[in-house]
Design a protein around this motif. Structure first.
Motif, PDB file in Angstrom:
ATOM      1  N   ASP A   1       0.797  -1.227   0.000  1.00 39.19           N
ATOM      2  CA  ASP A   1       0.000   0.000   0.000  1.00 39.19           C
ATOM      3  C   ASP A   1       0.828   1.275   0.000  1.00 39.19           C
ATOM      4  O   ASP A   1       0.274   2.374   0.010  1.00 39.19           O
ATOM      5  N   GLY A   2       2.139   1.155   0.022  1.00 38.79           N
ATOM      6  CA  GLY A   2       2.985   2.341  -0.017  1.00 38.79           C
ATOM      7  C   GLY A   2       4.135   2.233   0.964  1.00 38.79           C
ATOM      8  O   GLY A   2       4.115   1.423   1.900  1.00 38.79           O
ATOM      9  N   LEU A   3       5.160   3.052   0.736  1.00 33.65           N
ATOM     10  CA  LEU A   3       6.358   3.035   1.572  1.00 33.65           C
ATOM     11  C   LEU A   3       6.843   4.470   1.754  1.00 33.65           C
ATOM     12  O   LEU A   3       7.034   5.193   0.777  1.00 33.65           O
ATOM     13  N   VAL A   4       7.018   4.879   3.011  1.00 34.94           N
ATOM     14  CA  VAL A   4       7.561   6.199   3.316  1.00 34.94           C
ATOM     15  C   VAL A   4       9.036   6.046   3.663  1.00 34.94           C
ATOM     16  O   VAL A   4       9.399   5.250   4.541  1.00 34.94           O
ATOM     17  N   LEU A   5       9.882   6.795   2.965  1.00 33.93           N
ATOM     18  CA  LEU A   5      11.312   6.824   3.254  1.00 33.93           C
ATOM     19  C   LEU A   5      11.619   8.098   4.034  1.00 33.93           C
ATOM     20  O   LEU A   5      11.296   9.204   3.581  1.00 33.93           O
ATOM     21  N   ARG A   6      12.214   7.944   5.206  1.00 38.07           N
ATOM     22  CA  ARG A   6      12.547   9.092   6.051  1.00 38.07           C
ATOM     23  C   ARG A   6      14.066   9.175   6.202  1.00 38.07           C
ATOM     24  O   ARG A   6      14.697   8.259   6.734  1.00 38.07           O
ATOM     25  N   PHE A   7      14.624  10.290   5.737  1.00 44.90           N
ATOM     26  CA  PHE A   7      16.065  10.494   5.791  1.00 44.90           C
ATOM     27  C   PHE A   7      16.435  11.254   7.060  1.00 44.90           C
ATOM     28  O   PHE A   7      15.650  12.053   7.580  1.00 44.90           O
ATOM     29  N   GLU A   8      17.652  11.013   7.522  1.00 44.36           N
ATOM     30  CA  GLU A   8      18.110  11.611   8.769  1.00 44.36           C
ATOM     31  C   GLU A   8      18.146  13.136   8.697  1.00 44.36           C
ATOM     32  O   GLU A   8      17.986  13.822   9.715  1.00 44.36           O
ATOM     33  N   ASP A   9      18.322  13.688   7.482  1.00 44.16           N
ATOM     34  CA  ASP A   9      18.397  15.144   7.337  1.00 44.16           C
ATOM     35  C   ASP A   9      17.026  15.810   7.273  1.00 44.16           C
ATOM     36  O   ASP A   9      16.920  17.016   7.059  1.00 44.16           O
ATOM     37  N   GLY A  10      15.945  15.023   7.444  1.00 40.22           N
ATOM     38  CA  GLY A  10      14.600  15.580   7.464  1.00 40.22           C
ATOM     39  C   GLY A  10      13.811  15.384   6.185  1.00 40.22           C
ATOM     40  O   GLY A  10      12.589  15.557   6.178  1.00 40.22           O
ATOM     41  N   GLN A  11      14.473  15.025   5.088  1.00 41.56           N
ATOM     42  CA  GLN A  11      13.747  14.761   3.846  1.00 41.56           C
ATOM     43  C   GLN A  11      12.925  13.489   3.996  1.00 41.56           C
ATOM     44  O   GLN A  11      13.325  12.547   4.689  1.00 41.56           O
ATOM     45  N   HIS A  12      11.767  13.452   3.355  1.00 43.69           N
ATOM     46  CA  HIS A  12      11.013  12.207   3.296  1.00 43.69           C
ATOM     47  C   HIS A  12      10.376  12.074   1.920  1.00 43.69           C
ATOM     48  O   HIS A  12      10.136  13.070   1.227  1.00 43.69           O
ATOM     49  N   ALA A  13      10.148  10.844   1.516  1.00 41.97           N
ATOM     50  CA  ALA A  13       9.536  10.556   0.218  1.00 41.97           C
ATOM     51  C   ALA A  13       8.482   9.485   0.418  1.00 41.97           C
ATOM     52  O   ALA A  13       8.697   8.512   1.148  1.00 41.97           O
ATOM     53  N   ASP A  14       7.341   9.676  -0.223  1.00 37.55           N
ATOM     54  CA  ASP A  14       6.217   8.753  -0.099  1.00 37.55           C
ATOM     55  C   ASP A  14       6.072   7.985  -1.412  1.00 37.55           C
ATOM     56  O   ASP A  14       5.648   8.547  -2.425  1.00 37.55           O
ATOM     57  N   LEU A  15       6.464   6.716  -1.410  1.00 39.29           N
ATOM     58  CA  LEU A  15       6.360   5.884  -2.611  1.00 39.29           C
ATOM     59  C   LEU A  15       4.984   5.233  -2.639  1.00 39.29           C
ATOM     60  O   LEU A  15       4.680   4.367  -1.823  1.00 39.29           O
ATOM     61  N   GLN A  16       4.163   5.675  -3.580  1.00 39.69           N
ATOM     62  CA  GLN A  16       2.783   5.220  -3.668  1.00 39.69           C
ATOM     63  C   GLN A  16       2.621   4.152  -4.748  1.00 39.69           C
ATOM     64  O   GLN A  16       3.390   4.111  -5.718  1.00 39.69           O
ATOM     65  N   PRO A  17       1.618   3.269  -4.595  1.00 30.36           N
ATOM     66  CA  PRO A  17       1.340   2.278  -5.637  1.00 30.36           C
ATOM     67  C   PRO A  17       0.934   2.979  -6.937  1.00 30.36           C
ATOM     68  O   PRO A  17       0.426   4.101  -6.902  1.00 30.36           O
ATOM     69  N   PRO A  18       1.171   2.369  -8.107  1.00 28.80           N
ATOM     70  CA  PRO A  18       1.673   0.996  -8.158  1.00 28.80           C
ATOM     71  C   PRO A  18       3.195   0.877  -8.099  1.00 28.80           C
ATOM     72  O   PRO A  18       3.714  -0.055  -7.510  1.00 28.80           O
ATOM     73  N   HIS A  19       3.943   1.824  -8.711  1.00 25.24           N
ATOM     74  CA  HIS A  19       5.385   1.602  -8.818  1.00 25.24           C
ATOM     75  C   HIS A  19       6.185   2.899  -8.700  1.00 25.24           C
ATOM     76  O   HIS A  19       7.072   3.162  -9.520  1.00 25.24           O
ATOM     77  N   ALA A  20       5.885   3.705  -7.682  1.00 28.66           N
ATOM     78  CA  ALA A  20       6.690   4.911  -7.462  1.00 28.66           C
ATOM     79  C   ALA A  20       8.125   4.508  -7.133  1.00 28.66           C
ATOM     80  O   ALA A  20       8.378   3.436  -6.576  1.00 28.66           O
ATOM     81  N   ARG A  21       9.079   5.388  -7.461  1.00 28.37           N
ATOM     82  CA  ARG A  21      10.487   5.055  -7.231  1.00 28.37           C
ATOM     83  C   ARG A  21      11.267   6.299  -6.845  1.00 28.37           C
ATOM     84  O   ARG A  21      10.838   7.429  -7.087  1.00 28.37           O
TER      85      ARG A  21
END
Length: 211
Positions: free
Chosen positions: A72-92
C-alpha cells in the motif's frame, strides 16, 4: 541460468533470501555483478521485503534506486529531514546509498525492487515501460541491460537467442563482440536498466520502437 554466453535468464524462484547487512530485514538477491578478480560487486539487483519500520543499511560510495513492487505504499525518512512517499503501483526514488534512511511500510508490508551500483565505476539508467508487442534493445560492448518483468511475460525473438521470462523473472543482456540487437516480444510491464562503465557517453533516451 545461462541461455547463451550473452544472455542470462534469472528465474524468480531462484533468488536467494539473505539478511540485510544491518540485520534488520530480508532481501531476495536476484543478481550481483562482479568484475574479474574483484570480490566486491559493481552493481546489484534485489527485492527487499519490508514488513515493519526499519533503518536501511548504509552503503558509502553507492547509488541506489528503490521502486515499489507491491503493498500500500512506503515512506522513506532520511536523517536530514527529507522524506519521500512511494505510492502504488510503482513509485520510485534514486538516492545516495550512504545517507541514513529508514522505511515505513503502509499496511502489513511491502516489497521493493532495489538497484544499487558503485557510482565511481558505473553509470545506471532505468526505465519503467509497458510491453505491448515488440521492443528493440541495443547493447554496447561493456554494458549490461537488465530486463525485469513486473507483470505479464516477455520473450526474446527473431535474431536473439530464445528465452521466455514470466512475472518476477529477469533477463540479463550483454553484447557479443560488437553492438548487439535484441528483440523483446510479449505483453505486460518491464523495468529496464542499463549499467555501463563510467565514461563520457550520451544517455540512451527514448527511441521509436525501442530503447
Amino acid at each position: 541460468m545461462k541461455v547463451s554466453p550473452a544472455v542470462r535468464h534469472l528465474r524468480a524462484q531462484d533468488a536467494q533470501r539473505v539478511r540485510w547487512r544491518n540485520g534488520l530485514g530480508w532481501t531476495r538477491e536476484i543478481y550481483a555483478e562482479h568484475a574479474v578478480g574483484d570480490d566486491n560487486w559493481s552493481w546489484r539487483l534485489s527485492i527487499a521485503d519490508i514488513e515493519q519500520p526499519a533503518a536501511f543499511s548504509r552503503f558509502e560510495g553507492v547509488e541506489r534506486e528503490l521502486m515499489l513492487l507491491s503493498g500500500d505504499g512506503l515512506v522513506l525518512r532520511f536523517e536530514d529531514g527529507q522524506h519521500a512517499d512511494l505510492q502504488p503501483p510503482h513509485a520510485r526514488l534514486r538516492f545516495d546509498g550512504g545517507r541514513a534512511v529508514s522505511g515505513e511500510p503502509a499496511g502489513p508490508g511491502v516489497s521493493a525492487l532495489n538497484l544499487m551500483w558503485r557510482a565511481p565505476q558505473i553509470v545506471a539508467e532505468t526505465w519503467h515501460r509497458p510491453l505491448v508487442g515488440t521492443m528493440v534493445v541495443f547493447v554496447d560492448p561493456g554494458d549490461c541491460w537488465v530486463v525485469h518483468v513486473l507483470g505479464g511475460h516477455a520473450r526474446l525473438i527473431g535474431d536473439s537467442v530464445p528465452a521466455h521470462a514470466e512475472q518476477g523473472d529477469t533477463l540479463l543482456l550483454y553484447a557479443h563482440q560488437a553492438r548487439t540487437r535484441y528483440v523483446l516480444d510479449g505483453g505486460g510491464a518491464l523495468v529496464l536498466a542499463r549499467f555501463s562503465p563510467r565514461q563520457d557517453r550520451a544517455p540512451a533516451g527514448d527511441l521509436p520502437g525501442g530503447i
